[in-house]
Motif scaffolding. Structure first.
Motif, PDB file in Angstrom:
ATOM      1  N   HIS A 198       0.815  -1.215   0.000  1.00 33.33           N
ATOM      2  CA  HIS A 198       0.000   0.000   0.000  1.00 33.33           C
ATOM      3  C   HIS A 198       0.853   1.271   0.000  1.00 33.33           C
ATOM      4  CE1 HIS A 198      -3.149  -2.830   1.304  1.00 33.33           C
ATOM      5  NE2 HIS A 198      -4.030  -1.917   0.886  1.00 33.33           N
ATOM      6  N   THR A 210      -5.750   3.982   1.917  1.00 30.51           N
ATOM      7  CA  THR A 210      -6.669   3.462   2.933  1.00 30.51           C
ATOM      8  C   THR A 210      -5.944   2.414   3.762  1.00 30.51           C
ATOM      9  OG1 THR A 210      -8.573   3.846   1.504  1.00 30.51           O
ATOM     10  CG2 THR A 210      -8.873   2.345   3.351  1.00 30.51           C
ATOM     11  N   GLY A 213      -9.269   0.701   7.271  1.00 34.87           N
ATOM     12  CA  GLY A 213     -10.566   1.299   7.086  1.00 34.87           C
ATOM     13  C   GLY A 213     -10.583   2.808   7.170  1.00 34.87           C
ATOM     14  N   ALA A 214      -9.442   3.443   7.379  1.00 38.71           N
ATOM     15  CA  ALA A 214      -9.368   4.908   7.455  1.00 38.71           C
ATOM     16  C   ALA A 214      -8.540   5.432   6.283  1.00 38.71           C
ATOM     17  CB  ALA A 214      -8.738   5.344   8.774  1.00 38.71           C
ATOM     18  N   ARG A 215      -8.925   6.625   5.798  1.00 41.37           N
ATOM     19  CA  ARG A 215      -8.215   7.227   4.673  1.00 41.37           C
ATOM     20  C   ARG A 215      -7.154   8.198   5.183  1.00 41.37           C
ATOM     21  NH1 ARG A 215      -9.750   7.275  -0.501  1.00 41.37           N
ATOM     22  NH2 ARG A 215      -9.190   9.480  -0.733  1.00 41.37           N
TER      23      ARG A 215
END
Length: 512
Positions: A198, A210, A213-215
């Protein structure tokens, strides 16, 4: 729609600026970390190139002393320093039980790179555990690697500052195989298995990512000289909330500006009124000073006429010693004081025009010193001089001598007052004449306690008196006389225990 469209554009522009900032920050921190590791490599390289270090023969007494002196209990490497053979065997280390990983060093990628390229390498001591970074430098003799020096760093305490709270950016450091090195106690969102997949795209394209679950908005950079990845992350939701508050603040600012016009008008009106009152006060003071000048001229002429008669009578007295010597000396001293007062009043009432001629400042200062030394106060005050000769200025000698005389006279009288009141048992006045660049600088310094702080704003005003002696014309006349010369200036500085007055005049330009 216009405010909404403007808001969207502002948010997009702000996010772009934030990404640029994050990219710059990641690059700078990676460069700083690379530079830090480079310095550590240089420290190891310095010893590796020492000709007496021969690890293939074991460690002898001189080599042991060399290692102990260079790295014994060193603060550069928190994990320690080790001398290792070309086959990965420990020869010497400090501390003795320094960890070198769970598996053989020869299996480490950084070890193989170092042996192949015969160049310094940086990597994890052990990918499976420990979290230690190894800085390794080969020992090359006759184009062969005969050993290496390995320094170990505890990443959590040495490489990057710790994460201090939720409002700060999060900095993460990944090893060459994607293992998370920092933070030492990672939050759940950084504990996912595919974290490196990522984050590595952020090197070429900073943007949104992301995690858990958080951006986040993030940027990444490779640490120079290593395969480690440094990532800087910002909470996107938090940043958007900040931008919303900024937008609402702008609306509030616009509203406040409309109401602030009346306040600004009121302030400007008050300022205009104060300016008018200041102008009236200035005009009143000018009229008062003009009246004082006329009165001073009349008083000075009367005093001067009386002094002429007194001095003529004194010149006829022939002191024969005994009882008459002291009274005659006292009368002459007081006559000289009144003469100085009369000259000050006349100069204030009708300032002289300057006559430009070449003057040697050393001689002018000597003339002023000779006159001041005749004062009764001079007997209690030590006058020290340091006068550089050959400094010429273009000016009026009469005005310059008068200005210097007033400065030195004020300093001597201030010292005498301090002596008489017991404030300074050994009053001293220092007079220095020197050159600074293209200027002649005269310094008159005393240790008489200095001008009272409350009196400093009125120091250069006529008839403003801050001590028991004088009428307050000396310093105004000094400023007027010095400023009458192009480029001339005089200033006051409070020094420990006293005062310093500095006169600056441009050096005369000699014809070539």
């Amino acid at each position: 729609m216009s405010p909404f469209v403007t808001y969207q554009a502002d948010v997009k522009a702000a996010e772009g600026e934030l990404l640029i900032h994050l990219s710059d920050r990641a690059g700078l921190q990676a460069q700083a970390l690379g530079a830090h590791l480079g310095l550590l490599r240089s420290e190891l390289q310095r010893l590796a190139e020492h000709p007496s270090l021969r690890p293939e023969d074991g460690v002898a007494g001189p080599e042991l002393a060399l290692l102990e002196n260079a790295f014994g209990h060193t603060s550069l490497f928190s994990g320690g320093v080790a001398l290792v053979s070309a086959t990965g065997q420990r020869i010497w280390s400090d501390p003795v039980n320094m960890p070198l990983g769970r598996t053989a060093l020869t299996s480490r990628p950084w070890f193989r790179r170092m042996m192949e390229k015969q160049a310094a390498s940086v990597g994890l001591v052990d990918e499976e555990g420990g979290g230690l970074i190894a800085v390794a430098v080969p020992i090359v003799r006759d184009d062969h690697v005969v050993g290496l020096l390995v320094g170990e760093l505890a990443t959590a305490s040495e490489l990057l500052p710790p994460h201090r709270g939720t409002n700060e950016s999060m900095v993460a450091l990944l090893g060459e195989r994607g293992r998370l090195l920092l933070p030492a106690t990672p939050p759940p969102l950084l504990r996912q298995v595919d974290l490196a997949a990522h984050l590595r795209p952020l090197v070429d394209a900073p943007g949104a990512v992301t995690l858990g679950g958080a951006r986040f908005l993030g940027a990444a950079a490779l640490v120079p000289g290593t395969e480690m990845l440094l990532v800087v992350l910002e909470d996107e939701a938090r940043d958007r909330a900040l931008l919303k508050r900024r937008y609402l603040g702008q609306l509030g600012t616009h509203t406040a500006l409309l109401g602030g016009v009346l306040l600004l008008f009121t302030v400007l009106l008050r300022r205009s009124y104060r300016s008018l009152m200041a102008a009236e006060e200035h005009l009143r003071r000018q009229e008062t000073m003009a009246a004082l000048g006329t009165a001073s001229s009349l008083i000075a002429h009367e005093v001067k006429n009386a002094l002429n008669s007194m001095q003529a009578a004194l010149s006829m007295i022939r002191a024969k010693g005994g009882e008459t010597a002291l009274p005659v000396q006292a009368l002459r001293s007081q006559a000289d004081r009144l003469g100085h007062l009369a000259r000050s009043l006349l100069s204030f009432a009708s300032p002289q025009s300057t006559q430009q001629r070449s003057c040697e400042m050393h001689l002018l200062v000597q003339d002023a010193l000779q006159a001041v030394r005749l004062l009764p106060e001079a007997a209690d005050v030590a006058v020290e001089t340091s006068l550089q000769e050959g400094l010429f200025v273009k000016g009026d000698p009469t005005l310059l001598v008068s200005a210097v005389d007033n400065l030195i006279r004020n300093a001597v009288e201030a010292g005498a007052v301090a002596h008489d009141t017991g404030q300074q048992p050994t009053p001293r006045v220092e007079v220095r004449l020197l050159r600074e660049g293209a200027e002649v600088v005269l310094l008159v310094e005393d240790n008489a306690g200095g001008v009272p702080p409350a009196f400093e704003p009125r120091l250069w005003e006529p008839f403003a008196v801050g001590r028991s002696r004088g009428i307050g014309l000396g310093l105004p006349m000094v400023r007027t006389a010095i400023r009458a010369h192009d480029g001339g200036s005089v200033s006051y500085t409070r020094v420990p225990g006293g005062s310093r007055f500095t006169v600056r005049l441009p050096l005369e330009k000699m014809a070539s």
